[in-house]
Design a protein around this motif. Structure first.
Motif, PDB file in Angstrom:
ATOM      1  N   GLN A  26       0.613  -1.084  -0.167  1.00 41.49           N
ATOM      2  CA  GLN A  26      -0.024  -0.145  -0.006  1.00 41.49           C
ATOM      3  C   GLN A  26       0.870   1.229  -0.023  1.00 41.49           C
ATOM      4  N   ASN A 112      -9.494  17.213   7.270  1.00 41.73           N
ATOM      5  CA  ASN A 112     -10.405  15.689   6.883  1.00 41.73           C
ATOM      6  C   ASN A 112      -9.031  14.713   6.786  1.00 41.73           C
ATOM      7  N   GLN A 114      -5.878  11.939   8.199  1.00 47.22           N
ATOM      8  CA  GLN A 114      -5.562  11.100   9.386  1.00 47.22           C
ATOM      9  C   GLN A 114      -4.211  11.668   9.966  1.00 47.22           C
ATOM     10  N   ARG A 305      -3.693  -1.191   9.149  1.00 52.23           N
ATOM     11  CA  ARG A 305      -4.636  -0.158   9.736  1.00 52.23           C
ATOM     12  C   ARG A 305      -4.344   1.082   9.357  1.00 52.23           C
ATOM     13  N   HIS A 308      -5.361   1.577   5.712  1.00 54.12           N
ATOM     14  CA  HIS A 308      -7.049   1.515   5.624  1.00 54.12           C
ATOM     15  C   HIS A 308      -7.574   2.918   6.244  1.00 54.12           C
ATOM     16  N   GLU A 311      -7.162   5.307   3.488  1.00 53.85           N
ATOM     17  CA  GLU A 311      -8.126   4.875   2.436  1.00 53.85           C
ATOM     18  C   GLU A 311      -9.598   4.969   2.671  1.00 53.85           C
ATOM     19  N   ASP A 312     -10.044   4.743   3.932  1.00 53.87           N
ATOM     20  CA  ASP A 312     -11.385   4.981   3.996  1.00 53.87           C
ATOM     21  C   ASP A 312     -11.887   5.593   5.336  1.00 53.87           C
ATOM     22  N   GLY A 313     -10.858   6.048   5.891  1.00 53.79           N
ATOM     23  CA  GLY A 313     -11.171   7.019   7.185  1.00 53.79           C
ATOM     24  C   GLY A 313     -11.632   6.042   8.355  1.00 53.79           C
ATOM     25  N   LYS A 314     -11.210   4.947   8.389  1.00 52.09           N
ATOM     26  CA  LYS A 314     -11.651   3.885   9.471  1.00 52.09           C
ATOM     27  C   LYS A 314     -10.326   3.159  10.207  1.00 52.09           C
ATOM     28  N   SER A 316      -8.088   3.709  12.477  1.00 52.98           N
ATOM     29  CA  SER A 316      -6.908   4.202  12.786  1.00 52.98           C
ATOM     30  C   SER A 316      -6.142   3.333  13.863  1.00 52.98           C
TER      31      SER A 316
END
Length: 346
Positions: A26, A112, A114, A305, A308, A311-314, A316
């Motif tokens: 990734q 917005n 991470q 994680r 992820h 990529e999808d905001g979940k 962390s």
């Protein structure tokens, strides 16, 4: 792929971050901030090397900035990266000031993006093991935890972590890990007391600490010494049904230092003679002891994680908002040690 800019190319970057960033598909490390381009290019021949983060961010549109510089630079560099609309992974300690930490969390939310802190020891195998023991209520109601990270380093070395300066010393180095784990288990304490000292001859920064987190129904003692030459006690967890003791440190750091492949069958596996022992008194009043196999460490999971989350905001692995209380406990412990009294956590 997640285009990644790596700030710093010292021990932290090359040992704790680059192996994972290179291994997982990734991530792509495209830019590095370092004063030693030859060293970087010998490892990452395709990466572009710059002398400053400001210069690189003006030229490159990257997805993720990974900050591995000295502690006092974490906050300002995280702010700069967020202002350039980048996701950020910053080494611990998150910042040296809780107000700065809160401001960075707000900035990341407004952008917005991470903002993750490298609390990889949430994924130590032994920590995952005691979390499971607590969740399974194997020890009943928890009343006491002692968590230590001792070493044998009686002579100071000439490096920024041990010299005088903001963010130096063993408490800013290891304290964040121990405090973060405690808060992950039990939440914020009622009070904090501490004894942070310089015990090594010619020491310029603290090398020993003992911190106590006071809860309504339990006590947590955290500490580190530079003078422990034998097997270190890692955890002593005590409850109303029994106790659990674990010696030795999680193997992943030593394996990273030895450049063990993540595909090796021994990766993140605790040695047979280093597992912890659970001692429980049964219904007949007999003490029953059993060796508890330590769960496999999951540093790889941390970076999976993180990917992820970008990529999808979940999911962390260590969102910065969960780390602000860690910085507040550190600040309070420093004050408590100086005042030699227990202080309320607000």
């Amino acid at each position: 792929m997640i285009s990644t800019l790596l700030v710093g190319f010292g021990f932290s970057a090359t040992t704790f971050h680059l192996p994972f960033l290179n291994y997982l598909p990734q991530f792509s490390v495209d830019v590095v901030i370092s004063s030693k381009p030859d060293v970087v290019n010998a490892v990452l021949p395709h990466a572009e090397v710059y002398g400053s983060l400001e210069e690189a961010l003006k030229i490159h549109d990257v997805d993720l900035v990974v900050i591995t510089t000295p502690n006092h630079l974490h906050g300002p560099q995280a702010k700069l990266a967020l202002e350039h609309s980048c996701h950020v992974l910053v080494e611990k300690p998150f910042t040296l000031d809780s107000e700065e930490a809160e401001a960075l969390v707000e900035l990341a939310h407004s952008q917005n993006k991470q903002l993750c802190v490298y609390h990889n020891r949430r994924f130590d195998g032994d920590f995952l093991t005691i979390k499971q023991l607590i969740n399974d209520e194997k020890l009943g109601d928890i009343k006491r935890l002692e968590s230590r990270f001792d070493r044998f380093r009686p002579v100071p070395r000439d490096r920024w972590r041990e010299n005088a300066g903001p963010g130096s010393g063993i408490f800013w180095d290891l304290g964040p890990h121990l405090i973060d784990q405690a808060l992950q288990l039990f939440g914020e304490p009622e009070e904090v007391s501490a004894n942070i000292q310089v015990l090594r001859e010619n020491g310029q920064s603290d090398d020993t600490f003992d911190v106590t987190l006071h809860y309504v129904d339990k006590v947590v003692k955290l500490g580190s010494s530079a003078f422990q030459a034998s097997a270190t006690l890692r955890y002593d967890l005590q409850g109303t049904k029994g106790s659990f003791r674990k010696f030795y440190l999680d193997p992943q750091e030593d394996q990273l230092r030895a450049e063990l492949s993540f595909d090796d069958e021994h990766w993140a596996i605790t040695k047979d003679n280093e597992h912890g022992v659970l001692a429980v008194v049964n219904e007949s009043g007999q003490l029953v002891e059993e060796t508890v196999t330590t769960l496999k460490g999951e540093y790889l999971t941390f970076f999976n994680r993180l990917a992820h989350a970008i990529e999808d905001g979940k999911f962390s692995p260590a969102d910065a908002s969960t780390v602000v209380p860690v910085i507040k406990v550190i600040e309070l412990a420093i004050k408590a040690s100086a005042q030699k009294k227990s202080l309320a956590f607000n």
